[in-house]
Design an enzyme around this catalytic site. Structure first.
Site, PDB file in Angstrom:
ATOM      1  CG  ASN A 173      -0.364  -0.017   2.514  1.00  9.09           C
ATOM      2  OD1 ASN A 173       0.674  -0.653   2.722  1.00  9.09           O
ATOM      3  ND2 ASN A 173      -0.972   0.663   3.472  1.00  9.09           N
TER       4      ASN A 173
ATOM      5  N   GLY B  69       1.861  -5.019   7.588  1.00  6.75           N
ATOM      6  CA  GLY B  69       0.893  -5.778   6.811  1.00  6.75           C
ATOM      7  C   GLY B  69      -0.295  -6.162   7.662  1.00  6.75           C
ATOM      8  CB  SER B  70      -2.860  -8.753   7.181  1.00 10.13           C
ATOM      9  OG  SER B  70      -2.165  -9.991   7.249  1.00 10.13           O
ATOM     10  CB  THR B  71      -3.935  -8.256  12.448  1.00  8.52           C
ATOM     11  OG1 THR B  71      -4.011  -6.822  12.530  1.00  8.52           O
ATOM     12  CG2 THR B  71      -3.851  -8.820  13.854  1.00  8.52           C
TER      13      THR B  71
ATOM     14  N   GLY C 124       0.994 -10.863  10.612  1.00 10.81           N
ATOM     15  CA  GLY C 124       1.849 -10.371  11.691  1.00 10.81           C
ATOM     16  C   GLY C 124       1.914 -11.341  12.854  1.00 10.81           C
TER      17      GLY C 124
ATOM     18  CD  GLU D 212       1.435   0.146  10.367  1.00 11.42           C
ATOM     19  OE1 GLU D 212       0.247  -0.186  10.646  1.00 11.42           O
ATOM     20  OE2 GLU D 212       1.794   0.510   9.247  1.00 11.42           O
TER      21      GLU D 212
ATOM     22  CB  CYS E  60      -2.775   0.773   8.607  1.00 14.87           C
ATOM     23  SG  CYS E  60      -2.121  -0.652   7.724  1.00 14.87           S
TER      24      CYS E  60
ATOM     25  CD  GLU F  23       7.806   0.686  11.408  1.00 18.88           C
ATOM     26  OE1 GLU F  23       8.649   0.260  10.610  1.00 18.88           O
ATOM     27  OE2 GLU F  23       6.588   0.722  11.162  1.00 18.88           O
TER      28      GLU F  23
END
Length: 454
Positions: free
Chosen positions: A132, A208-210, A213, A230, A264, A433
């Protein structure tokens, strides 16, 4: 047989380029090369490392337009956004370079001697970047990791590897040591897994996606490997009756339509105090309908396509044809297009109100008072970002403290500044971050005691 990934232009569905996919054996070889380059890099004088990173930033600056055009082609970003993204990568390299010579330890008072701490690089860091925001998020992990003395292996998303590959070429032009910063394009479940599992990689930075992750975190736990995550978001945009309503409405469309909602931090839950709810909707409809959706290379375009056909199908699944909504327009024909959409008659527990759609779709819900607003804002497993619109400074502070999210803005939708920390609560991630402490997240703290007793 060499596996290749096809990079498509999301606006036209035309093939841009094919890119060879990295195999697990190639990941292993890259880790070995990176480890050797990292030892050389860490041994260099801090001023020399800082100078090379500033040169890297200058080279990126010379190629901002080229990088932006690549981002338009592979990700479908509007040209204005893409220029900002390339500039963000440049700025972050510059900012990180300023920290190289300021990465200091401490002297701690102790009896019988002198005690000092030293911050040392981790070694080889793996950065797994999303599709993204391919270029800036790649830089969020890469720049501070390099500045702290590490080598970086960057695994871009399968659909958006081109800006990452070009960034690695520019690093060599700038004079960074060969193999210090390598890009490993390929599938997440192949190249990505090999990077996560490798014992020679000291830390993984993943955006990326939970769901993914959690898998990465489990693998890293088995290896006692550091991780920064994240992940997803379902951010609220809380509009109180006492705010500047015209300003709140004007800012709302792009708070969830920027990058076609593939963000996000997108404010996809619009919470409006009931006393101004109807007026807000009356003003919002023409603002959403006026958003210019089209060719991302056109300077006038405000919103481009979604990244892929699969993402388009996902977004469509959240918006039944008969649902009551404010709808904008989108091109027909080739390309992964979906119109700006605000669902106006939906239950707070409906999937579109609870789950991350990752497209240009928001829901609007009424609330009664401050307590109700906080309750609705926190009624999600995510906690990445959010906005609060009010003229009352006390309320702004109270609600900011009560909302469970890592990044909040008052009378603004700005979430990301490279000067300030960024990260989420709850299922939105782990660690931070950016900001002044970014370099320290890529170091080990070593404690040294020196006896002064005779």
């Amino acid at each position: 047989m060499t596996v290749e990934h096809h990079v498509l232009n999301p606006a036209t569905e035309e093939l841009v380029r094919t890119v060879p996919a990295t195999t697990p054996a190639e990941v292993d070889a890259a880790v070995g090369r990176a480890a050797a380059a990292q030892r050389q890099w860490a041994a260099a004088a801090p001023a020399d490392r800082a100078r090379l990173l500033r040169r890297f930033a200058a080279v990126v600056d010379d190629h901002v337009e080229e990088l932006a055009r690549l981002e338009v082609l592979e990700a479908g970003h509007t040209i204005g956004n893409a220029r900002w993204e390339a500039g963000n990568a440049r700025d972050l390299l510059d900012y990180a370079a300023g920290g190289v010579e300021r990465l200091t330890g401490r002297q701690i008072p102790v009896p019988g001697g002198l005690d000092i701490t030293v911050l040392e690089p981790l070694g080889v860091v793996g950065v797994i970047a999303p599709w993204n925001f391919p270029l800036p998020i790649a830089a969020w992990g890469t720049a501070p990791a390099l500045a702290a003395g590490n080598a970086v292996l960057l695994k871009p998303a399968e659909t958006t590897p081109l800006t990452a590959l070009r960034l690695a070429e520019l690093a060599l032009v700038a004079g960074l040591p060969e193999h210090l910063f390598q890009v490993l394009p390929g599938a997440g479940d192949v190249a990505g897994n090999a990077l996560v599992e490798h014992l020679g990689v000291a830390k993984i930075v993943f955006t990326g996606s939970t769901r993914v992750g959690k898998q990465i975190m489990a693998t890293c736990a088995d290896r006692v490997k550091r991780v920064t995550l994240e992940l997803g978001g379902k951010s609220p945009n809380i509009v109180f009756a006492d705010c500047d309503l015209d300003a709140a409405v004007a800012a709302t469309p792009m708070s969830f339509l920027d990058n076609s909602g593939q963000d996000c931090c997108a404010r996809t839950r619009i919470l409006v105090q009931r006393s101004v709810y109807d007026r807000f909707l009356d003003l919002l409809a023409p603002a959403v309908e006026a958003v210019v959706v089209g060719d991302p290379a056109d300077e006038k375009t405000q919103m481009g396509p979604l990244i892929s056909g699969a993402q388009l199908d996902r977004v469509r699944s959240y918006v039944p044809d008969d649902v009551k909504a404010i709808r904008g327009s989108a091109p027909e024909g080739p390309g992964f297009w979906f119109p700006p959409t605000v669902l106006t008659d939906i239950a707070p527990d409906a999937p579109a109100a609870r789950e991350e759609v990752f497209g240009p779709v928001a829901v609007v819900l009424p609330f009664e008072d401050e307590e109700d607003a906080v309750r609705l804002a926190n009624a999600t497993e995510y906690g990445l970002s959010g906005s609060i619109w009010t003229r009352d400074v006390g309320r702004a502070l109270r609600v900011s403290r009560a909302v469970q999210a890592g990044n909040l803005s008052v009378n603004s939708h700005s979430s990301v500044r490279y000067w300030t920390p960024f990260g989420g609560y709850k299922q939105s991630g782990l660690g931070r971050e950016l900001g002044p402490d970014a370099l320290a997240a890529f170091t080990e703290t070593k404690n040294v005691f020196i006896s002064t007793e005779a």
